[in-house]
Design a protein around this motif. Structure first.
Motif, PDB file in Angstrom:
ATOM      1  N   SER B  47      20.635 -29.556 -38.973  1.00 12.10           N
ATOM      2  CA  SER B  47      20.608 -29.617 -37.507  1.00 12.10           C
ATOM      3  C   SER B  47      19.920 -28.377 -36.931  1.00 12.10           C
ATOM      4  N   GLY B  48      20.079 -27.278 -37.620  1.00 11.48           N
ATOM      5  CA  GLY B  48      19.361 -26.086 -37.189  1.00 11.48           C
ATOM      6  C   GLY B  48      17.860 -26.310 -37.236  1.00 11.48           C
ATOM      7  N   VAL B  49      17.429 -26.984 -38.290  1.00  9.28           N
ATOM      8  CA  VAL B  49      15.999 -27.276 -38.416  1.00  9.28           C
ATOM      9  C   VAL B  49      15.544 -28.173 -37.278  1.00  9.28           C
ATOM     10  N   THR B  50      16.291 -29.233 -37.037  1.00  9.14           N
ATOM     11  CA  THR B  50      15.908 -30.141 -35.953  1.00  9.14           C
ATOM     12  C   THR B  50      15.724 -29.380 -34.650  1.00  9.14           C
ATOM     13  N   SER B  51      16.674 -28.496 -34.361  1.00  8.49           N
ATOM     14  CA  SER B  51      16.563 -27.875 -33.054  1.00  8.49           C
ATOM     15  C   SER B  51      15.434 -26.842 -33.038  1.00  8.49           C
ATOM     16  N   MET B  52      15.236 -26.142 -34.136  1.00  2.00           N
ATOM     17  CA  MET B  52      14.108 -25.209 -34.172  1.00  2.00           C
ATOM     18  C   MET B  52      12.781 -25.949 -34.058  1.00  2.00           C
ATOM     19  N   LEU B  53      12.706 -27.124 -34.680  1.00  2.99           N
ATOM     20  CA  LEU B  53      11.451 -27.875 -34.578  1.00  2.99           C
ATOM     21  C   LEU B  53      11.150 -28.242 -33.131  1.00  2.99           C
ATOM     22  N   ARG B  54      12.213 -28.486 -32.375  1.00  2.00           N
ATOM     23  CA  ARG B  54      12.003 -28.768 -30.964  1.00  2.00           C
ATOM     24  C   ARG B  54      11.338 -27.577 -30.271  1.00  2.00           C
ATOM     25  N   SER B  55      11.848 -26.378 -30.562  1.00  2.00           N
ATOM     26  CA  SER B  55      11.234 -25.190 -29.944  1.00  2.00           C
ATOM     27  C   SER B  55       9.792 -25.012 -30.384  1.00  2.00           C
ATOM     28  N   LEU B  56       9.570 -25.197 -31.666  1.00  2.00           N
ATOM     29  CA  LEU B  56       8.217 -24.983 -32.175  1.00  2.00           C
ATOM     30  C   LEU B  56       7.263 -26.008 -31.595  1.00  2.00           C
ATOM     31  N   GLU B  57       7.768 -27.202 -31.386  1.00  2.00           N
ATOM     32  CA  GLU B  57       6.918 -28.240 -30.799  1.00  2.00           C
ATOM     33  C   GLU B  57       6.582 -27.882 -29.354  1.00  2.00           C
ATOM     34  N   ARG B  58       7.595 -27.405 -28.610  1.00  3.94           N
ATOM     35  CA  ARG B  58       7.344 -26.981 -27.230  1.00  3.94           C
ATOM     36  C   ARG B  58       6.254 -25.916 -27.165  1.00  3.94           C
ATOM     37  N   ARG B  59       6.244 -25.054 -28.169  1.00  2.33           N
ATOM     38  CA  ARG B  59       5.233 -24.000 -28.193  1.00  2.33           C
ATOM     39  C   ARG B  59       3.920 -24.461 -28.794  1.00  2.33           C
ATOM     40  N   GLY B  60       3.847 -25.707 -29.197  1.00  7.33           N
ATOM     41  CA  GLY B  60       2.593 -26.233 -29.735  1.00  7.33           C
ATOM     42  C   GLY B  60       2.274 -25.763 -31.144  1.00  7.33           C
ATOM     43  N   LEU B  61       3.296 -25.450 -31.925  1.00  8.02           N
ATOM     44  CA  LEU B  61       3.031 -24.934 -33.269  1.00  8.02           C
ATOM     45  C   LEU B  61       3.220 -25.982 -34.358  1.00  8.02           C
ATOM     46  N   VAL B  62       4.005 -27.008 -34.061  1.00  7.13           N
ATOM     47  CA  VAL B  62       4.176 -28.101 -35.027  1.00  7.13           C
ATOM     48  C   VAL B  62       4.142 -29.441 -34.290  1.00  7.13           C
ATOM     49  N   ARG B  63       3.949 -30.490 -35.081  1.00 11.66           N
ATOM     50  CA  ARG B  63       4.111 -31.843 -34.566  1.00 11.66           C
ATOM     51  C   ARG B  63       5.235 -32.471 -35.364  1.00 11.66           C
ATOM     52  N   HIS B  64       6.133 -33.179 -34.686  1.00 12.37           N
ATOM     53  CA  HIS B  64       7.268 -33.766 -35.391  1.00 12.37           C
ATOM     54  C   HIS B  64       7.815 -34.921 -34.585  1.00 12.37           C
ATOM     55  N   GLU B  65       7.823 -36.111 -35.178  1.00 12.59           N
ATOM     56  CA  GLU B  65       8.497 -37.174 -34.445  1.00 12.59           C
ATOM     57  C   GLU B  65       9.742 -37.632 -35.189  1.00 12.59           C
ATOM     58  N   ARG B  66      10.700 -38.080 -34.414  1.00 14.77           N
ATOM     59  CA  ARG B  66      12.010 -38.460 -34.945  1.00 14.77           C
ATOM     60  C   ARG B  66      11.892 -39.142 -36.301  1.00 14.77           C
ATOM     61  N   TYR B  67      12.624 -38.619 -37.255  1.00 13.91           N
ATOM     62  CA  TYR B  67      12.678 -39.178 -38.601  1.00 13.91           C
ATOM     63  C   TYR B  67      11.359 -39.086 -39.366  1.00 13.91           C
ATOM     64  N   GLY B  68      10.419 -38.347 -38.807  1.00 12.49           N
ATOM     65  CA  GLY B  68       9.131 -38.269 -39.501  1.00 12.49           C
ATOM     66  C   GLY B  68       8.938 -36.935 -40.206  1.00 12.49           C
ATOM     67  N   CYS B  69       7.784 -36.772 -40.839  1.00  9.42           N
ATOM     68  CA  CYS B  69       7.463 -35.502 -41.476  1.00  9.42           C
ATOM     69  C   CYS B  69       6.962 -34.511 -40.436  1.00  9.42           C
ATOM     70  N   VAL B  70       6.930 -33.264 -40.850  1.00 13.38           N
ATOM     71  CA  VAL B  70       6.525 -32.202 -39.944  1.00 13.38           C
ATOM     72  C   VAL B  70       5.100 -31.774 -40.287  1.00 13.38           C
ATOM     73  N   GLU B  71       4.288 -31.607 -39.269  1.00 15.28           N
ATOM     74  CA  GLU B  71       2.924 -31.121 -39.473  1.00 15.28           C
ATOM     75  C   GLU B  71       2.713 -29.864 -38.661  1.00 15.28           C
ATOM     76  N   LEU B  72       1.937 -28.944 -39.210  1.00 15.25           N
ATOM     77  CA  LEU B  72       1.561 -27.767 -38.429  1.00 15.25           C
ATOM     78  C   LEU B  72       0.355 -28.104 -37.574  1.00 15.25           C
ATOM     79  N   THR B  73       0.328 -27.609 -36.361  1.00 16.78           N
ATOM     80  CA  THR B  73      -0.898 -27.701 -35.573  1.00 16.78           C
ATOM     81  C   THR B  73      -1.844 -26.619 -36.093  1.00 16.78           C
ATOM     82  N   ASN B  74      -3.069 -26.589 -35.578  1.00 14.56           N
ATOM     83  CA  ASN B  74      -3.979 -25.529 -35.991  1.00 14.56           C
ATOM     84  C   ASN B  74      -3.410 -24.166 -35.660  1.00 14.56           C
TER      85      ASN B  74
END
Lengths: 183, 183
Positions: B47-74
């Motif tokens: 759950s910590g990961v899920t919530s951190m991914l939300r922050s990172l996504e807000r900052r445009g550093l990763v892409r992540h959709e529910r239940y999917g894999c995580v990708e780094l942006t450029n």
DNA sequence: CAACAGTGTTAAGGTAGTTTAACTCGTGCG
DNA sequence: CGCACGAGTTAAACTACCTTAACACTGTTG
């Protein structure tokens, strides 16, 4: 494993280190440190100071009674002095030995002063002292170093004993976009 | 003033830097980064990961959709690589040039990798490269340096061009009590 | 000696990052 | 098909640090 988690387990946080230094500085300048002075010195609110003092007191780094002045304990004062020395050494090293601009040196030193271990600070002091010394080898070194290349000119990927597969020089050149990021 | 407050305004926090590096490492090793892998890799809860991914996504550093894999942006990937390179350079410098023990070098590098500016990392790379090189002056320097004093032997208070009124060497020797501190 | 100015504290609220517990998704197998 | 189990998410709570607003203390002064 999980070295990275020890970040939160340092003796003091970045904020705490600066509160301790502010108290030490005020004590030295004016003879006493009051809540309002600390707040002004650090650019935070007085209530922030009150609550941080509670944390520092719990950790045994300061003494503070309601409406009174703030005193550093021996431990707090040792920590403040060590952090201060660490910053001085780092700033000297960064500015004079590495030759980065003063403002960058100061800022970086401020960010990491409380995080570098005493072993590292001590060795950095030793290196800095030697590099600045009149020792003939030091003088020659400074000269030769000044002439040394600024980039990985003849860099062959996978055949550079520093880099490995990604060129360190190139990856360090990456600049974060200073674009707006919040709605 | 108030440089110290910029600590919280870095592109990424210590945690974020490590999440980005974990994603990059998993992508490189296994071809994809999933929440559970990241959690295991970093030793945090999913759950910590899920919530951190939300922050990172807000900052445009990763892409992540529910239940999917995580990708780094450029941007995320640039930052991950830069941080990684910064750590490598720091570790080399601390261990090989300063000569502090490997574990101390790694730990310190891990703490500060995301905080040192690229200018500093680049200069540190340059210095490290030169110091390790076959350049004759570098070899002489290494030898002379090895013999240089470890402490401020002939230190005269207020008359040491490094120290000023408090001896840097002494204050850096201050050891924090490893005593229990919480009730 | 009482009121005011100024100093300090409390209360409540916000963000970041973490945890545990409970719930949901989606898939592989019987 | 259906359902169980593992992977992922949400919810609630906690710590650390900060803010603003309101309240409390203290000491100077008329």
């Amino acid at each position: 494993m999980d070295i990275w988690k020890r970040f939160g387990e340092k003796e003091v946080s970045h904020s705490m280190a600066h509160y301790l230094q502010a108290v030490a500085a005020l004590k030295a300048d004016k003879g006493h440190a009051r809540v309002g002075d600390i707040a002004d010195n650090l650019g935070v609110s007085k209530s922030g100071v009150t609550s941080m003092l509670r944390s520092l007191e719990r950790r045994g780094l300061v003494r503070h009674e309601r409406y009174g002045c703030v005193e550093l304990t021996n431990e707090g004062s040792g920590l403040a002095t060590r952090t201060e020395s660490s910053r001085k050494v780092l700033t000297m090293f960064l500015a004079e030995i590495l030759g980065v601009p003063e403002d960058v040196a100061s800022e970086d030193a401020c960010m990491i002063e409380h995080l570098v271990s005493p072993e590292v600070s001590l060795e950095l002091l030793r290196l800095t002292t030697f590099m600045r010394s009149k020792h003939p080898v030091a003088a020659k070194f400074r000269e030769a170093y000044r002439a040394s290349p600024r980039s990985c000119a003849e860099h062959a990927p996978d055949d550079c004993d520093m880099c490995g597969s990604t060129c360190l020089h190139e990856s360090l050149m990456y600049q974060v976009e200073k674009a707006p990021q919040r709605a």
